[in-house]
Design a protein around this motif. Structure first.
Motif, PDB file in Angstrom:
ATOM      1  N   UNK A 160       0.761  -1.095   0.029  1.00  0.00           N
ATOM      2  CA  UNK A 160      -0.027  -0.106  -0.041  1.00  0.00           C
ATOM      3  C   UNK A 160       0.991   1.211  -0.053  1.00  0.00           C
ATOM      4  N   UNK A 161       0.636   2.026  -1.054  1.00  0.00           N
ATOM      5  CA  UNK A 161       1.505   3.321  -1.149  1.00  0.00           C
ATOM      6  C   UNK A 161       1.219   4.472  -0.209  1.00  0.00           C
ATOM      7  N   UNK A 162      -0.047   4.681  -0.179  1.00  0.00           N
ATOM      8  CA  UNK A 162      -0.662   5.750   0.585  1.00  0.00           C
ATOM      9  C   UNK A 162      -2.257   5.186   1.105  1.00  0.00           C
ATOM     10  N   UNK A 163      -2.641   5.801   2.271  1.00  0.00           N
ATOM     11  CA  UNK A 163      -4.093   5.480   2.388  1.00  0.00           C
ATOM     12  C   UNK A 163      -4.742   6.747   3.363  1.00  0.00           C
ATOM     13  N   UNK A 164      -6.180   6.873   3.142  1.00  0.00           N
ATOM     14  CA  UNK A 164      -6.635   8.025   3.735  1.00  0.00           C
ATOM     15  C   UNK A 164      -7.771   7.175   4.787  1.00  0.00           C
ATOM     16  N   UNK A 165      -8.608   7.905   5.323  1.00  0.00           N
ATOM     17  CA  UNK A 165      -9.647   7.537   6.102  1.00  0.00           C
ATOM     18  C   UNK A 165     -10.443   6.504   5.404  1.00  0.00           C
TER      19      UNK A 165
END
Length: 70
Positions: free
Chosen positions: A49-54
């Protein structure tokens, strides 16, 4: 932005790749739900996973809830 995907790895873990965000999570959820219903054990690999938000966090919570409700 990298497209998100979910697949079963060689070790049987569910592997999530890419960005988990408000755009990708609704697309991933049906596949995620189907793969979790096939599992005897919930093991999710987030190393790609490169990035995540809520929304990504919400996806993980829903995965856990779905698994424990079966």
């Amino acid at each position: 932005m990298s497209q998100a995907s979910i697949q079963v790895g060689e070790n049987g873990r569910l592997e999530i790749h890419g960005d988990l965000n408000f755009d990708s999570v609704p697309v991933l959820w049906p596949s995620c739900r189907a793969r979790i219903s096939e599992r005897d054990q919930l093991d999710i690999d987030l190393s790609q996973v490169v990035r995540s938000d809520s929304a990504g966090l919400a996806l993980l919570v829903e995965c856990c809830l779905l698994y424990t409700s079966d």
